[in-house]
Write a protein that holds these residues in place. Structure first.
Motif, PDB file in Angstrom:
ATOM      1  N   PRO A 231       1.613  59.394 -14.682  1.00 50.55           N
ATOM      2  CA  PRO A 231       2.378  58.396 -15.444  1.00 50.55           C
ATOM      3  C   PRO A 231       3.182  59.073 -16.547  1.00 50.55           C
ATOM      4  N   HIS A 232       4.384  58.571 -16.788  1.00 51.38           N
ATOM      5  CA  HIS A 232       5.209  59.103 -17.868  1.00 51.38           C
ATOM      6  C   HIS A 232       5.124  58.227 -19.107  1.00 51.38           C
ATOM      7  N   ILE A 233       5.050  56.918 -18.893  1.00 53.15           N
ATOM      8  CA  ILE A 233       4.897  55.962 -19.995  1.00 53.15           C
ATOM      9  C   ILE A 233       3.795  54.997 -19.608  1.00 53.15           C
ATOM     10  N   VAL A 234       2.886  54.743 -20.534  1.00 48.12           N
ATOM     11  CA  VAL A 234       1.826  53.762 -20.332  1.00 48.12           C
ATOM     12  C   VAL A 234       1.915  52.760 -21.473  1.00 48.12           C
ATOM     13  N   ILE A 235       1.890  51.485 -21.115  1.00 49.72           N
ATOM     14  CA  ILE A 235       1.942  50.413 -22.112  1.00 49.72           C
ATOM     15  C   ILE A 235       0.701  49.552 -21.957  1.00 49.72           C
ATOM     16  N   GLU A 236       0.006  49.358 -23.051  1.00 49.83           N
ATOM     17  CA  GLU A 236      -1.163  48.474 -23.093  1.00 49.83           C
ATOM     18  C   GLU A 236      -0.863  47.335 -24.055  1.00 49.83           C
ATOM     19  N   VAL A 237      -1.083  46.117 -23.603  1.00 49.09           N
ATOM     20  CA  VAL A 237      -0.966  44.949 -24.461  1.00 49.09           C
ATOM     21  C   VAL A 237      -2.373  44.624 -24.940  1.00 49.09           C
TER      22      VAL A 237
ATOM     23  N   LEU B 176      -3.823  51.966 -10.208  1.00 48.52           N
ATOM     24  CA  LEU B 176      -4.918  52.707 -10.821  1.00 48.52           C
ATOM     25  C   LEU B 176      -4.418  54.077 -11.275  1.00 48.52           C
ATOM     26  N   ILE B 177      -4.857  54.519 -12.465  1.00 46.37           N
ATOM     27  CA  ILE B 177      -4.450  55.797 -13.029  1.00 46.37           C
ATOM     28  C   ILE B 177      -5.690  56.666 -13.209  1.00 46.37           C
ATOM     29  N   LYS B 178      -5.599  57.924 -12.793  1.00 43.10           N
ATOM     30  CA  LYS B 178      -6.704  58.858 -12.967  1.00 43.10           C
ATOM     31  C   LYS B 178      -6.542  59.604 -14.294  1.00 43.10           C
ATOM     32  N   LEU B 179      -7.626  59.634 -15.067  1.00 45.18           N
ATOM     33  CA  LEU B 179      -7.685  60.389 -16.312  1.00 45.18           C
ATOM     34  C   LEU B 179      -8.755  61.461 -16.137  1.00 45.18           C
ATOM     35  N   PRO B 180      -8.407  62.587 -15.494  1.00 47.02           N
ATOM     36  CA  PRO B 180      -9.416  63.574 -15.098  1.00 47.02           C
ATOM     37  C   PRO B 180     -10.172  64.214 -16.259  1.00 47.02           C
ATOM     38  N   GLN B 181      -9.521  64.433 -17.387  1.00 45.43           N
ATOM     39  CA  GLN B 181     -10.210  65.076 -18.509  1.00 45.43           C
ATOM     40  C   GLN B 181     -11.300  64.190 -19.101  1.00 45.43           C
ATOM     41  N   CYS B 182     -11.260  62.913 -18.826  1.00 45.64           N
ATOM     42  CA  CYS B 182     -12.247  61.967 -19.361  1.00 45.64           C
ATOM     43  C   CYS B 182     -13.128  61.377 -18.265  1.00 45.64           C
ATOM     44  N   ASP B 183     -12.954  61.818 -17.019  1.00 49.85           N
ATOM     45  CA  ASP B 183     -13.721  61.285 -15.892  1.00 49.85           C
ATOM     46  C   ASP B 183     -13.584  59.769 -15.818  1.00 49.85           C
ATOM     47  N   LYS B 184     -12.320  59.299 -15.815  1.00 49.24           N
ATOM     48  CA  LYS B 184     -12.041  57.862 -15.787  1.00 49.24           C
ATOM     49  C   LYS B 184     -10.945  57.542 -14.776  1.00 49.24           C
ATOM     50  N   TYR B 185     -11.043  56.337 -14.250  1.00 46.28           N
ATOM     51  CA  TYR B 185      -9.967  55.702 -13.496  1.00 46.28           C
ATOM     52  C   TYR B 185      -9.720  54.384 -14.197  1.00 46.28           C
ATOM     53  N   VAL B 186      -8.464  54.132 -14.606  1.00 48.33           N
ATOM     54  CA  VAL B 186      -8.160  52.951 -15.413  1.00 48.33           C
ATOM     55  C   VAL B 186      -6.910  52.249 -14.906  1.00 48.33           C
TER      56      VAL B 186
ATOM     57  N   HIS C  69     -15.662  54.612 -15.632  1.00 53.48           N
ATOM     58  CA  HIS C  69     -15.826  55.339 -16.887  1.00 53.48           C
ATOM     59  C   HIS C  69     -17.021  56.267 -16.769  1.00 53.48           C
ATOM     60  N   ALA C  70     -16.792  57.487 -16.278  1.00 47.48           N
ATOM     61  CA  ALA C  70     -17.825  58.534 -16.228  1.00 47.48           C
ATOM     62  C   ALA C  70     -19.142  58.036 -15.641  1.00 47.48           C
ATOM     63  N   GLY C  71     -19.082  57.477 -14.432  1.00 46.99           N
ATOM     64  CA  GLY C  71     -20.296  57.046 -13.742  1.00 46.99           C
ATOM     65  C   GLY C  71     -20.590  55.568 -13.829  1.00 46.99           C
TER      66      GLY C  71
ATOM     67  N   CYS D 143      -7.818  59.679 -24.171  1.00 41.25           N
ATOM     68  CA  CYS D 143      -7.747  60.116 -22.770  1.00 41.25           C
ATOM     69  C   CYS D 143      -6.308  60.180 -22.265  1.00 41.25           C
ATOM     70  N   TYR D 144      -5.513  59.161 -22.553  1.00 38.15           N
ATOM     71  CA  TYR D 144      -4.119  59.164 -22.116  1.00 38.15           C
ATOM     72  C   TYR D 144      -3.349  60.346 -22.705  1.00 38.15           C
ATOM     73  N   LEU D 145      -3.576  60.643 -23.989  1.00 38.04           N
ATOM     74  CA  LEU D 145      -2.811  61.707 -24.637  1.00 38.04           C
ATOM     75  C   LEU D 145      -3.131  63.084 -24.074  1.00 38.04           C
ATOM     76  N   LYS D 146      -4.208  63.203 -23.302  1.00 42.37           N
ATOM     77  CA  LYS D 146      -4.553  64.477 -22.656  1.00 42.37           C
ATOM     78  C   LYS D 146      -3.785  64.699 -21.353  1.00 42.37           C
ATOM     79  N   LEU D 147      -3.132  63.672 -20.830  1.00 40.04           N
ATOM     80  CA  LEU D 147      -2.372  63.799 -19.579  1.00 40.04           C
ATOM     81  C   LEU D 147      -1.094  64.604 -19.812  1.00 40.04           C
ATOM     82  N   ALA D 148      -0.919  65.663 -19.068  1.00 39.17           N
ATOM     83  CA  ALA D 148       0.264  66.516 -19.226  1.00 39.17           C
ATOM     84  C   ALA D 148       1.554  65.769 -18.900  1.00 39.17           C
TER      85      ALA D 148
END
Length: 189
Positions: free
Chosen positions: A106-112, A69-79, A27-29, A128-133
């Motif tokens: 990713p096309h669909i992400v599910i979090e429990v 692992l998923i990269k979220l570049p607009q938020c500087d995160k790997y989740v 998460h950003a460092g 962050c997820y909603l920013k992924l094209a």
């Protein structure tokens, strides 16, 4: 979640994660150690994985559990997500180290949701997820009550939110129509 206080670069994090005995997010460092989940959370994840696998079997989509692992570049995160669906071609980040794959599309992400992650999954992670094209749908499944919230991208690139709490109802996850009774099987008996 335990947060490491000393800043770390994305490259150092990825090298560390490729060798780690346990999962952590970036998460950003900062690295955030991932805690294990409780039985209701794991049961719901298993139920959804089974339903999605059965629905998507033979189609061009792949269903992945929480180790991708998923990269979220607009938020500087790997989740890590609990469940990820990718349709068409899987695009991975080109990393110099072996032993770690990082998904870019990713096309669909599910979090429990659990008590310790619910606020984060509903706020910062959601943004962050909603920013992924590539993302078409973000699904939040509550593990403490019957509630499934879906955020679905429309043709006009807006997000439509739907909340379902009726155990006899169904939710649309991608091309799959899944009964809440199947998602919560054994949790509501």
């Amino acid at each position: 979640m335990e947060i490491q206080t000393a800043p770390i670069s994305p490259e150092a994090y990825l090298a560390q994660e490729a060798q780690a005995d346990f999962k952590s997010e970036y998460h950003a460092g900062q690295t955030v150690a991932m805690a294990g989940a409780q039985e209701p959370h794991n049961r719901i994840v298993s139920n959804i994985l089974g339903e999605l696998y059965a629905c998507l079997k033979g189609k061009k989509c792949q269903v992945y559990p929480s180790d991708l692992l998923i990269k979220l570049p607009q938020c500087d995160k790997y989740v890590y997500a609990d469940i990820t669906v990718v349709c068409d071609k899987v695009v991975l980040e080109n990393l110099p180290q072996k032993g770690l794959d990082v998904l870019l599309n990713p096309h669909i992400v599910i979090e429990v949701l659990s008590e310790s992650t619910a606020v984060y999954d509903r706020t910062d992670k959601l943004k962050c997820y909603l920013k992924l094209a590539s993302l078409k749908q973000y699904v939040l499944v509550d593990s403490t009550q019957t509630e499934v919230v879906t955020y679905t991208r429309t043709d006009t690139n807006d997000w439509l939110m739907h909340t379902e709490t009726d155990i006899s109802a169904q939710v649309q996850i991608g091309d799959c129509l899944i009964a809440l009774a199947d998602i919560y099987r054994k949790n509501v008996e």
